[in-house]
Design an enzyme around this catalytic site. Sequence first.
Site, short mmCIF file in Angstrom:
data_model
loop_
_atom_site.label_atom_id
_atom_site.label_comp_id
_atom_site.label_asym_id
_atom_site.label_seq_id
_atom_site.Cartn_x
_atom_site.Cartn_y
_atom_site.Cartn_z
N GLY A 124 60.68 72.24 35.45
CA GLY A 124 61.87 71.51 35.88
C GLY A 124 61.59 70.02 35.82
N LYS A 125 62.64 69.22 35.78
CA LYS A 125 62.48 67.77 35.82
C LYS A 125 63.83 67.17 36.17
CE LYS A 125 59.01 64.87 34.95
NZ LYS A 125 57.59 65.14 35.24
#
Length: 425
Positions: free
Chosen positions: A114-115
């Site tokens: 994720g980011k």
Amino acid sequence: MTQQTGTSEPEAQETAVETARRQLERAAAHLDVDPGTIERLKHPDKVHQVSIPLKRDDGDTEILTGYRAQHDSVRGPFKGGLRYHPEVDAEECIGLSMWMTWKCAVMDLPFGGGKGGIVVNPKDLSRDEKERLTRRFAEELREVVGPMKDIPAPDMGTDPQTMAWFMDAYSMQEGETQPGVVTGKPPVIGGSYGREESPGHSVAIVAREAIDYYDWDIEDTTVAVQGFGSVGANAARSLDDWGATVVAVSDVNGAIYDPDGLDTKDVEGHDEVPGMVSGYDAPEKLSNSDLLELDVDILIPAAIGNVLTADNANDVQARMIVEGANGPTTTAADAVFEERGIPVLPDILANAGGVTVSYFEWLQDINRRQWTLERVTEELEAEMLKAWDAVCEEYEARDVTWRDAAYIVALSRVAEAHDARGLWP
């Protein structure tokens, strides 16, 4: 400096998504993986975009944009940083979330990638504004994050205090303290000792193992580090402690160089004292671009992405590159280094100490039991060596680059998990 060969046209800027997809395709060519799985992995599961109202200190209200890209969760919750930066956009978050998937897989951690982040210059925010912004961002993302869903961490423009505010805002809305919703917190509220130093320390471990792999003597090894921040400074200091000679380091304002070696403990990192590096009394001052072309054994680009490109790859004189930053080497530069026989130890292995100690922090939060710094350091060493051995095995068996070997390890694990779980009708 050597004369650059080939086209004089400057290399087009490569996005994180483009780089990540090309690296995925290169690894897939060496594995018997279902093409449908590869196609799935070229795209994120979800990308969340939110509008965040921020009341400024002068009473005005500004609307900022935030993102959270969630790439793949087949092996566990999404995991990755939150950055506050003017150039944050959806494409960047998608590409970086893909890298987090591979990074977690190469380390064999039970996470996916994720980011996220907010389009803002953190230098333009007062402390109170940053706190209000973070708390509202936590509320906007509350339905899609959580200890078993998606676990943010610090990144560019954020820090342990930011994570503390995020955790507190989330916990208040959930009605119970949930330290596991983020990692990179201060230890007093569930953070792990050694978390801030861990990406740089893992870079040093990989460099040390590569030095041994190529039968070099670490006492005779010279090192240049671009970006003497959290990652670069800790990498330099660990290598210095082990006997290497760090001859050059830099911050955003420039580089310092001493062929006899710098005292990395005396040079304070840019994160510690801004401007200390370029203002340090050293025999020679250089530009950041000059540092990249120094005649050294190991070059560690630990600042930002896309600094090693087709435009300067032929001028790099280092015998080895160990990536401290995320994505510092473009695809075109990679091809040049491969042709020149310069090994590149990739970011998804080298700087994976950060997400590895984040995993340790998550375990500590779940079990409500804090580890000592000594245990964290020992566990990180063990996990890095295990990952190094797995990548070495593929590197030797398949006659590929170090980057391809790391991606082969990661992709094989992610693909196997997709195969085991199957596809929902």
